[in-house]
Design a protein around this motif. Structure first.
Motif, mmCIF file in Angstrom:
data_model
loop_
_atom_site.group_PDB
_atom_site.id
_atom_site.type_symbol
_atom_site.label_atom_id
_atom_site.label_comp_id
_atom_site.label_asym_id
_atom_site.label_seq_id
_atom_site.Cartn_x
_atom_site.Cartn_y
_atom_site.Cartn_z
ATOM 1 N N VAL A 69 0.850 -1.149 0.076
ATOM 2 C CA VAL A 69 -0.040 0.141 0.215
ATOM 3 C C VAL A 69 0.915 1.205 -0.156
ATOM 4 O O VAL A 69 0.687 2.340 -0.776
ATOM 5 N N VAL A 70 2.073 1.208 0.908
ATOM 6 C CA VAL A 70 2.939 2.336 0.872
ATOM 7 C C VAL A 70 3.596 2.340 -0.605
ATOM 8 O O VAL A 70 3.725 3.717 -1.115
ATOM 9 N N ARG A 101 -0.286 7.134 8.469
ATOM 10 C CA ARG A 101 0.571 6.853 9.406
ATOM 11 C C ARG A 101 1.745 5.847 8.920
ATOM 12 O O ARG A 101 2.665 5.886 9.362
ATOM 13 N N TRP A 102 1.233 4.685 8.284
ATOM 14 C CA TRP A 102 2.271 3.889 7.474
ATOM 15 C C TRP A 102 3.196 4.729 6.734
ATOM 16 O O TRP A 102 4.254 4.334 6.788
ATOM 17 N N GLN A 120 11.527 5.521 9.365
ATOM 18 C CA GLN A 120 12.196 4.186 9.556
ATOM 19 C C GLN A 120 12.295 3.487 8.539
ATOM 20 O O GLN A 120 13.093 2.293 9.049
ATOM 21 N N GLY A 121 12.081 3.641 7.529
ATOM 22 C CA GLY A 121 12.390 2.566 6.343
ATOM 23 C C GLY A 121 11.211 1.533 6.647
ATOM 24 O O GLY A 121 10.292 1.625 7.281
ATOM 25 N N LEU A 122 11.475 0.387 6.127
ATOM 26 C CA LEU A 122 10.934 -0.800 6.185
ATOM 27 C C LEU A 122 10.399 -1.175 7.611
ATOM 28 O O LEU A 122 9.447 -1.725 7.704
ATOM 29 N N ASP A 123 11.632 -1.088 8.461
ATOM 30 C CA ASP A 123 11.248 -1.332 9.956
ATOM 31 C C ASP A 123 10.041 -0.643 10.487
ATOM 32 O O ASP A 123 9.506 -1.097 11.303
#
Length: 123
Positions: A70-71, A98-99, A106-109
């Motif tokens: 989705v991001v 938010r995502w 924070q990147g993928l984390d």
């Protein structure tokens, strides 16, 4: 945010669709916090029908892969949060926002599940 019954939401959506009021008029008439609430209900109804207005009593959990996809769509396709929430049946577009913020910070984390509860204390 206040919880409103599905019937209440449906009443306001029907008034909007029957051209008995615009977002702002209906917001004022029913004492809602912001006209975006009415707009979100109308969009949810148009894309998901009555199901889109139902109150979710539990927090839905989304997988890391789902959030990542989705991001990615938001960042590469220039789709709005509302369009994505309609497409993927996410009732609140702010979840996607938010995502995206978490990903940018924070990147993928930032999209991975967070640990819940108190941290374990070692003596």
């Amino acid at each position: 945010m206040a919880k409103y019954s599905t019937e209440f939401k449906m009443k306001i959506v029907q008034e909007y669709l029957n051209k008995e009021g615009r977002y702002k008029n209906l917001t004022d008439k029913y004492g809602l916090s912001d006209h975006s609430v009415v707009r979100r209900w109308v969009n949810s109804y148009k894309t998901q029908g009555y199901e889109g207005l139902k109150i979710s009593r539990k927090n839905k959990s989304y997988s890391f892969e789902f959030k990542k996809n989705v991001v990615k769509l938001y960042l590469t396709r220039e789709m709005s949060y509302q369009e994505l929430s309609n497409q993927f049946k996410i009732n609140n577009p702010a979840i996607i926002a938010r995502w995206v913020i978490d990903f940018r910070n924070q990147g993928l984390d930032g999209l991975r599940p967070k640990k819940r509860g108190r941290p374990f204390k070692h003596d």
